[in-house]
Scaffold this motif. Structure first.
Motif, PDB file in Angstrom:
ATOM      1  N   ASN A 120      60.108  -3.778 -12.330  1.00 16.73           N
ATOM      2  CA  ASN A 120      59.589  -4.853 -13.168  1.00 16.73           C
ATOM      3  C   ASN A 120      60.561  -5.263 -14.255  1.00 16.73           C
ATOM      4  OD1 ASN A 120      57.293  -4.936 -11.685  1.00 16.73           O
ATOM      5  ND2 ASN A 120      56.212  -3.457 -13.011  1.00 16.73           N
ATOM      6  N   ASN A 121      60.276  -6.442 -14.724  1.00 17.79           N
ATOM      7  CA  ASN A 121      61.032  -7.000 -15.819  1.00 17.79           C
ATOM      8  C   ASN A 121      60.811  -6.172 -17.096  1.00 17.79           C
ATOM      9  OD1 ASN A 121      62.439  -8.824 -17.351  1.00 17.79           O
ATOM     10  ND2 ASN A 121      60.610 -10.061 -17.737  1.00 17.79           N
ATOM     11  N   ILE A 122      61.919  -5.806 -17.761  1.00 15.67           N
ATOM     12  CA  ILE A 122      61.800  -5.098 -19.044  1.00 15.67           C
ATOM     13  C   ILE A 122      61.904  -6.129 -20.156  1.00 15.67           C
ATOM     14  CG2 ILE A 122      62.937  -3.459 -20.578  1.00 15.67           C
ATOM     15  CD1 ILE A 122      63.831  -1.925 -18.197  1.00 15.67           C
ATOM     16  N   PRO A 123      60.928  -6.143 -21.061  1.00 14.48           N
ATOM     17  CA  PRO A 123      61.001  -7.167 -22.114  1.00 14.48           C
ATOM     18  C   PRO A 123      62.207  -6.958 -23.019  1.00 14.48           C
ATOM     19  CG  PRO A 123      59.121  -5.674 -22.445  1.00 14.48           C
ATOM     20  CD  PRO A 123      59.743  -5.294 -21.161  1.00 14.48           C
ATOM     21  N   PHE A 124      62.888  -8.045 -23.321  1.00 12.02           N
ATOM     22  CA  PHE A 124      64.066  -7.998 -24.188  1.00 12.02           C
ATOM     23  C   PHE A 124      63.766  -8.917 -25.362  1.00 12.02           C
ATOM     24  CE2 PHE A 124      69.022  -8.122 -24.050  1.00 12.02           C
ATOM     25  CZ  PHE A 124      69.075  -7.939 -25.430  1.00 12.02           C
ATOM     26  N   PRO A 125      63.187  -8.350 -26.434  1.00 16.51           N
ATOM     27  CA  PRO A 125      62.797  -9.211 -27.552  1.00 16.51           C
ATOM     28  C   PRO A 125      64.021  -9.807 -28.236  1.00 16.51           C
ATOM     29  CG  PRO A 125      62.504  -6.888 -28.117  1.00 16.51           C
ATOM     30  CD  PRO A 125      62.976  -6.930 -26.704  1.00 16.51           C
ATOM     31  N   LEU A 126      63.913 -11.060 -28.599  1.00 11.99           N
ATOM     32  CA  LEU A 126      65.005 -11.704 -29.327  1.00 11.99           C
ATOM     33  C   LEU A 126      65.070 -11.136 -30.736  1.00 11.99           C
ATOM     34  CD1 LEU A 126      64.531 -15.465 -28.431  1.00 11.99           C
ATOM     35  CD2 LEU A 126      66.295 -13.903 -27.624  1.00 11.99           C
ATOM     36  N   PRO A 127      66.256 -11.061 -31.308  1.00 12.73           N
ATOM     37  CA  PRO A 127      66.316 -10.708 -32.727  1.00 12.73           C
ATOM     38  C   PRO A 127      65.624 -11.811 -33.530  1.00 12.73           C
ATOM     39  CG  PRO A 127      68.460 -11.475 -31.942  1.00 12.73           C
ATOM     40  CD  PRO A 127      67.588 -11.338 -30.740  1.00 12.73           C
ATOM     41  N   GLN A 128      65.078 -11.425 -34.658  1.00 11.81           N
ATOM     42  CA  GLN A 128      64.287 -12.341 -35.467  1.00 11.81           C
ATOM     43  C   GLN A 128      65.005 -13.674 -35.721  1.00 11.81           C
ATOM     44  OE1 GLN A 128      61.135 -11.789 -36.065  1.00 11.81           O
ATOM     45  NE2 GLN A 128      61.100 -13.877 -36.880  1.00 11.81           N
ATOM     46  N   TRP A 129      66.292 -13.592 -36.082  1.00 13.58           N
ATOM     47  CA  TRP A 129      67.032 -14.800 -36.451  1.00 13.58           C
ATOM     48  C   TRP A 129      67.241 -15.751 -35.271  1.00 13.58           C
ATOM     49  CZ3 TRP A 129      71.404 -15.336 -33.569  1.00 13.58           C
ATOM     50  CH2 TRP A 129      71.968 -14.169 -33.041  1.00 13.58           C
ATOM     51  N   GLY A 130      67.029 -15.255 -34.045  1.00 14.20           N
ATOM     52  CA  GLY A 130      67.309 -16.083 -32.880  1.00 14.20           C
ATOM     53  C   GLY A 130      66.070 -16.725 -32.288  1.00 14.20           C
ATOM     54  N   THR A 131      64.902 -16.445 -32.878  1.00 14.93           N
ATOM     55  CA  THR A 131      63.680 -17.001 -32.308  1.00 14.93           C
ATOM     56  C   THR A 131      63.453 -18.425 -32.811  1.00 14.93           C
ATOM     57  OG1 THR A 131      62.423 -16.083 -34.118  1.00 14.93           O
ATOM     58  CG2 THR A 131      62.539 -14.748 -32.134  1.00 14.93           C
ATOM     59  N   GLY A 132      62.520 -19.101 -32.156  1.00 20.15           N
ATOM     60  CA  GLY A 132      62.133 -20.434 -32.612  1.00 20.15           C
ATOM     61  C   GLY A 132      63.005 -21.533 -32.029  1.00 20.15           C
ATOM     62  N   ILE A 133      62.928 -22.673 -32.662  1.00 17.42           N
ATOM     63  CA  ILE A 133      63.600 -23.845 -32.121  1.00 17.42           C
ATOM     64  C   ILE A 133      64.544 -24.449 -33.149  1.00 17.42           C
ATOM     65  CG2 ILE A 133      61.803 -24.541 -30.494  1.00 17.42           C
ATOM     66  CD1 ILE A 133      61.225 -26.587 -33.072  1.00 17.42           C
ATOM     67  N   VAL A 134      65.420 -25.290 -32.635  1.00 12.30           N
ATOM     68  CA  VAL A 134      66.286 -26.066 -33.513  1.00 12.30           C
ATOM     69  C   VAL A 134      65.832 -27.510 -33.415  1.00 12.30           C
ATOM     70  CG1 VAL A 134      68.642 -26.835 -33.928  1.00 12.30           C
ATOM     71  CG2 VAL A 134      68.208 -24.501 -33.146  1.00 12.30           C
ATOM     72  N   LYS A 135      65.669 -28.153 -34.588  1.00  5.44           N
ATOM     73  CA  LYS A 135      65.295 -29.570 -34.572  1.00  5.44           C
ATOM     74  C   LYS A 135      66.574 -30.382 -34.448  1.00  5.44           C
ATOM     75  CE  LYS A 135      61.408 -28.522 -37.545  1.00  5.44           C
ATOM     76  NZ  LYS A 135      61.339 -28.049 -38.926  1.00  5.44           N
ATOM     77  N   LEU A 136      66.840 -30.802 -33.214  1.00  4.41           N
ATOM     78  CA  LEU A 136      68.133 -31.428 -32.944  1.00  4.41           C
ATOM     79  C   LEU A 136      68.343 -32.709 -33.742  1.00  4.41           C
ATOM     80  CD1 LEU A 136      68.464 -30.987 -29.082  1.00  4.41           C
ATOM     81  CD2 LEU A 136      69.627 -29.700 -30.868  1.00  4.41           C
ATOM     82  N   GLN A 137      67.261 -33.430 -34.026  1.00  4.81           N
ATOM     83  CA  GLN A 137      67.430 -34.716 -34.711  1.00  4.81           C
ATOM     84  C   GLN A 137      68.053 -34.551 -36.097  1.00  4.81           C
ATOM     85  OE1 GLN A 137      64.570 -33.241 -34.249  1.00  4.81           O
ATOM     86  NE2 GLN A 137      63.185 -33.459 -35.993  1.00  4.81           N
ATOM     87  N   ALA A 179      63.287 -30.936 -29.965  1.00  5.49           N
ATOM     88  CA  ALA A 179      63.466 -29.503 -30.214  1.00  5.49           C
ATOM     89  C   ALA A 179      64.164 -28.814 -29.037  1.00  5.49           C
ATOM     90  CB  ALA A 179      62.112 -28.864 -30.451  1.00  5.49           C
ATOM     91  N   PHE A 180      64.996 -27.826 -29.359  1.00  9.63           N
ATOM     92  CA  PHE A 180      65.668 -27.040 -28.320  1.00  9.63           C
ATOM     93  C   PHE A 180      65.611 -25.576 -28.751  1.00  9.63           C
ATOM     94  CE2 PHE A 180      69.477 -25.573 -25.937  1.00  9.63           C
ATOM     95  CZ  PHE A 180      69.141 -26.067 -24.685  1.00  9.63           C
ATOM     96  N   PRO A 181      65.305 -24.653 -27.815  1.00  9.55           N
ATOM     97  CA  PRO A 181      65.192 -23.247 -28.222  1.00  9.55           C
ATOM     98  C   PRO A 181      66.494 -22.762 -28.863  1.00  9.55           C
ATOM     99  CG  PRO A 181      64.434 -23.550 -25.963  1.00  9.55           C
ATOM    100  CD  PRO A 181      65.038 -24.842 -26.378  1.00  9.55           C
ATOM    101  N   LYS A 182      66.362 -22.104 -29.998  1.00  7.45           N
ATOM    102  CA  LYS A 182      67.528 -21.676 -30.758  1.00  7.45           C
ATOM    103  C   LYS A 182      68.421 -20.749 -29.937  1.00  7.45           C
ATOM    104  CE  LYS A 182      67.587 -20.606 -35.588  1.00  7.45           C
ATOM    105  NZ  LYS A 182      66.991 -19.711 -36.600  1.00  7.45           N
TER     106      LYS A 182
END
Ligand SMILES: Nc1ncnc2c1ncn2[C@@H]1O[C@H](COP(=O)(O)OP(=O)(O)OP(=O)(O)O)[C@@H](O)[C@H]1O
Ligand SMILES: [Mg+2]
Lengths: 300, 248
Positions: free
Chosen positions: A120-137, A148-151
């Motif tokens: 099975n897939n092992i979860p690989f949590p993103l580091p805190q600073w890498g989560t969320g999105i970037v508002k490209l505009q 928006a694009f995933p950070k």
């Protein structure tokens, strides 16, 4: 052009770049190893796999930044050791033997990981600073409204660009790089000039593994971490190398970008997306049998 | 073997600067170098002659420790170093420099970079400045891709690249082959300079007369075996010998 179309195009181009980035990092190592040592390393996907697993464990224990430094360093040693310990004995053997032994290694790695950690897939949590999105505009004024694009996907692109630039500088502007480039063209003559080129080529193998290591650390959260990921990545990465021309670094970069774009722009038609990689390969190879930048006499 | 004989023999091998003793070498299954023995004294120039396919290139490659032909038996010594057990890069560091028949300048990098890669491993010979003094044509083309040089310029680069290393034994394989007479003259004058420097040299040449005029000694190969060893002048004087083995 309507604003919506520009927005959609921008997102698709970025997605294409991100998909291409993972392939590029794996293909760079593959083509570098092929260009120097003449070996098709089918274990390269397994190196990515090892890196991704290591990255999960190290980042949970010591934090993500520790993994960023430790995993590529470990992978360098794995690659270097693999070349000195095993692959080295296969240079004078036919390509089929090399493929068998590296493919065998890939299978052993895959099955070993399956046995140790399950399929099975092992979860690989993103580091805190890498989560969320970037508002490209906010960065691209020509975009209209909220885009928006995933950070993390942006991070992947930047990491790939950084690695590619560093590799380029190393190969183009250092004496080590000069020797490697010369060795790619005529390793026998370099030996006649007193250069222990085999030793340097082992370092190149290590570097190829290191780059797969970087790809594993940053790509793991995107591609998932499970035993079959290695093979899933290897096949398109190998096609990238063939399309670009065996042993050509520039070719690998261009063709990974082309494949990334092809995948991104066909994402809405999943039937087409399944075969687009092969379709591109067939078209390019029909027009240019040696790939985009392939050299005469290589792998013929 | 009696003692006196043994002493004499060990003395002889200690004296010769370069020696090959009963060297046998194979390309795969084909037996090409068939028990070659000869000696070269320090600063001597030896012309290694013979017809097409006699085994001249193969002999030079065996000395430079190329992977092919594979030496299976015999000894090769240079200044008290056993070459026959060394990898090619170590033979080069021991002072052997091969200027190959096909020149093998490295394409895709510049003329100057070809010289730089010759100076990665010690011991070093001429520096770039001195090389460019002796090869002004290469100085003009230093930034040019080596693959774009003319045949004559490539030959100059191949010789210059050898001079970039500290040479104990220079192996020149047909340095004049396929070149226009004017270029041949230029390369001849470079080789003449090498001679005045006292670099021990083995030169293989189709144009045996040119090589013999330059050389002190001559060694003639035929079908992988030595059929004559002696003074270069003797070969120039012996019409029959030349007719038989050299076709000149
Ligand atoms: N790579 C190889 N594999 C098999 N046989 C070879 C190889 N290279 C040379 N030979 C054979 O070895 C023999 C000697 O070749 P070599 O090149 O040493 O001759 P040569 O005296 O240098 O000839 P030339 O004057 O034509 O350069 C020839 O019969 C040649 O066909
Ligand atoms: Mg020859």
């Amino acid at each position: 052009m309507s604003g919506n179309l520009v927005n959609a195009l921008t997102l698709q181009v970025l997605t294409g770049m991100q998909l291409g980035a993972v392939y590029a990092l794996i293909a760079l190592g593959l083509t570098l190893i092929f260009g120097t040592l003449g070996v098709v390393n089918f274990a390269h996907g397994a190196l990515y796999l090892i890196a991704a697993y290591l990255a999960v464990f190290i980042s949970t224990e010591l934090g993500f930044f520790a993994a960023v430094f430790i995993v590529p360093a470990l992978l360098f040693m794995v690659g270097w050791g693999l070349e000195r310990g095993l692959i080295k004995s296969f240079y004078s053997r036919p390509h089929t033997d090399q493929i068998l032994v590296t493919f065998g290694l890939a299978l052993v790695t895959e099955e070993g990981l399956k046995w140790a950690f399950g399929s099975n897939n092992i979860p690989f949590p993103l580091p805190q600073w890498g989560t969320g999105i970037v508002k490209l505009q906010e960065y691209l004024p020509f975009l209209d409204g909220f885009v928006a694009f995933p950070k993390w996907r942006l991070v992947m692109i930047l990491v790939a660009l950084t690695v590619i630039s560093l590799l380029f500088v190393l190969l183009k502007f250092t004496r080590f790089g000069l020797v490697i480039r010369a060795g790619m063209r005529d390793s026998g003559m370099l030996r006649f000039l007193g250069v222990n080129i085999s030793q340097r080529f082992a370092v190149v193998f290590g570097m190829g593994a290191l780059i797969a290591g970087v790809a594993g650390v940053f790509g793991g959260p995107i591609t998932q971490v499970s035993p079959d990921v290695g093979m899933h990545l290897l096949v398109p990465s190998f096609l990238v190398v063939v399309i670009g021309g065996m042993g050509s670094l520039g070719g690998a970069l261009l063709s990974s970008l082309i494949l990334g774009m092809a995948l991104s722009f066909t994402a809405e038609y999943s039937a087409v997306q399944q075969i687009i990689v092969y379709l591109v390969a067939v078209i390019v190879l029909l027009v240019r049998p040696r790939g985009l930048f392939g050299k005469q006499g290589v792998f013929e | 073997m009696n003692t006196a004989h043994a002493i004499k023999e060990s003395k002889a091998s200690a004296q010769a600067f370069f020696s090959m003793r009963d060297v046998h070498a194979y390309y795969g299954e084909s037996y090409i170098v068939q028990g070659v023995s000869f000696e070269v004294q320090e600063s001597e120039i030896v012309a290694l002659l013979g017809r097409n396919g006699a085994g001249k290139t193969s002999t030079l490659r065996a000395i430079a420790r190329a992977p092919q032909p594979r030496v299976t038996q015999g000894e090769i010594r240079l200044d008290n170093t056993a070459l026959h057990t060394l990898a090619p890069h170590l033979a080069a560091r021991a002072g052997v420099q091969l200027v190959p028949e096909d020149r093998r300048v490295i394409p895709g990098i510049s003329v100057e970079e070809n010289l730089i890669v010759a100076q990665v491993a010690k011991p070093l010979g001429w520096n770039l400045e001195r090389i460019y003094e002796h090869f002004p044509r290469l100085a003009e083309r230093r930034k040019q891709d080596a693959a774009t040089l003319s045949g004559g310029e490539q030959q100059m680069l191949a010789v210059a690249r050898a001079m970039a290393r500290d040479i104990k034994l220079l192996l020149l394989d047909e340095p004049y082959e396929g070149l226009a007479p004017k270029i041949v003259q230029e390369i001849e004058s470079i080789v003449a300079q090498i001679k005045t420097l006292g670099i021990t040299t083995i030169i293989v040449e189709q144009n045996a007369i040119a090589a013999l005029k330059l050389a002190d000694k001559a060694v003639i190969l035929d079908m992988g075996q030595i059929v004559f060893t002696g003074n270069a002048q003797d070969v120039l004087d012996d019409r029959k010998l030349r007719d038989r083995y050299l076709a000149i």
